[in-house]
Design an enzyme around this catalytic site. Structure first.
Site, PDB file in Angstrom:
ATOM      1  N   LYS A   8       0.842  -1.203   0.000  1.00  0.00           N
ATOM      2  CA  LYS A   8       0.000   0.000   0.000  1.00  0.00           C
ATOM      3  C   LYS A   8       0.873   1.246   0.000  1.00  0.00           C
ATOM      4  CE  LYS A   8      -3.787  -2.454   2.198  1.00  0.00           C
ATOM      5  NZ  LYS A   8      -4.353  -2.956   3.450  1.00  0.00           N
ATOM      6  N   GLN A  42      -5.315  -1.808   9.493  1.00  0.00           N
ATOM      7  CA  GLN A  42      -5.038  -3.119   8.893  1.00  0.00           C
ATOM      8  C   GLN A  42      -5.601  -4.230   9.783  1.00  0.00           C
ATOM      9  OE1 GLN A  42      -3.663  -3.528   5.830  1.00  0.00           O
ATOM     10  NE2 GLN A  42      -3.970  -5.729   5.994  1.00  0.00           N
ATOM     11  N   ASP A  64     -11.605   2.042   3.683  1.00  0.00           N
ATOM     12  CA  ASP A  64     -11.900   0.610   3.569  1.00  0.00           C
ATOM     13  C   ASP A  64     -13.394   0.349   3.384  1.00  0.00           C
ATOM     14  OD1 ASP A  64      -9.916  -1.352   3.569  1.00  0.00           O
ATOM     15  OD2 ASP A  64      -9.457  -1.050   5.693  1.00  0.00           O
TER      16      ASP A  64
END
Ligand code: GUN
Length: 282
Positions: free
Chosen positions: A53, A97, A120
């Protein structure tokens, strides 16, 4: 029949170029898109995802901040970092995460990310908007899957779509997106009976189970589009949830692992970050 392979790698490379241009245009207006990634603990797979990322942010010109927290970080400390990033005007997207270390309450942490910074799409506000058919942030992997299907020109309206897996990250949201595209959608899971009878009806089959080579050729309708979301490690090699070599003889379209959906997930994370930066500038 030999399936046409849908290359997420190629599609994401093209998106990367477009995104580089968009970031350059935003920077020319004084807007520098920013993404923060919170990584708690030492999960080897998460380490790789977070590194990828960060590399993509560097490639397209997005400012990035990786917040590394120890395995024993408290819920309060983790939330304090989320709150700080919520207030930081240089950060447009925040990603926590997953999985978090076991002692932490994942849902409670995700609930503290501002919905407009939730790149997300995991906040219940964004999940609810997707369910209600309202505009919101769409989770990256499902968004990437729909992008691939559209890009490949696959007809969705009225088709039978079967999703194997019911996670909040992939199964449920991709089912909602396919429903929005007027598919007839079935969600299967570990308790589904006669799974093969269901999957063989699918014109679009999405495998998001987390079991290596689970989907075999006899589970696939000839000519179907098969989307493999799995990332499994077997004998040090990455493989998907689909038995690629056998299924490619039956399917009409098939995504590879690696080089398929995974690449699109990162591209869609960048997309969500750019969209968040644009929203904040309005
Ligand atoms: N872990 C595995 N996939 C994902 C994802 O898409 N987002 C986050 N935040 N964590 C993950």
């Amino acid at each position: 029949m030999m399936a046409e392979i849908l290359s997420g790698k190629q599609m994401s490379e093209q998106l990367t170029q477009e995104q580089q241009e968009r970031v350059a245009a935003l920077r020319a207006q004084g807007i520098v898109p920013g993404l923060a990634v919170i990584l708690a603990g030492e999960n080897p797979a998460s380490e790789i995802y977070v590194r990828n990322k960060k590399t993509m942010c560097d490639t397209i010109g997005v400012h990035s901040e990786v917040v590394r927290l120890p395995n024993d970080v408290s819920q309060e400390d983790l939330i304090a970092h989320v709150e700080r990033l919520n207030q930081d005007p240089a950060i447009h997207g925040i990603l926590v995460q997953l999985p978090l270390p076991e002692h932490l309450d994942e849902a409670a942490v995700l609930a503290r990310v501002l919905p407009e910074k939730d790149v997300d799409g995991f906040h219940v506000v964004n999940a609810g908007k997707l369910f209600a058919g309202l505009p919101g942030v769409v989770p990256c992997t499902p968004k990437g899957i729909l992008y691939m299907l559209h890009q490949a020109g696959i007809e969705l309206k009225g088709k039978e779509a079967v999703v194997i897996g019911r996670s909040n990250i992939v199964g449920k949201p991709v089912a909602m997106l396919l429903l929005q595209e007027h598919c007839t959608v079935t969600i299967c899971h570990s308790r589904t009976q006669n799974l093969k009878d269901v999957t063989r009806r699918a014109d679009i089959l999405v495998a998001a189970i987390g079991k290596p080579r689970f989907v075999t050729a006899d589970m696939v309708k000839p000519g179907a589009t098969v989307i493999d979301v799995g990332v499994n490690r077997v004998d040090g090699k990455v493989c998907g949830d689909v038995d690629f070599d056998a299924v490619k003889e039956v399917a009409g379209h098939l995504t590879p692992v690696p080089g398929g959906v995974g690449k699109m997930t990162i591209s869609m994370l960048m997309e969500n970050t750019l969209e968040a930066a644009c929203r904040s500038a309005r």
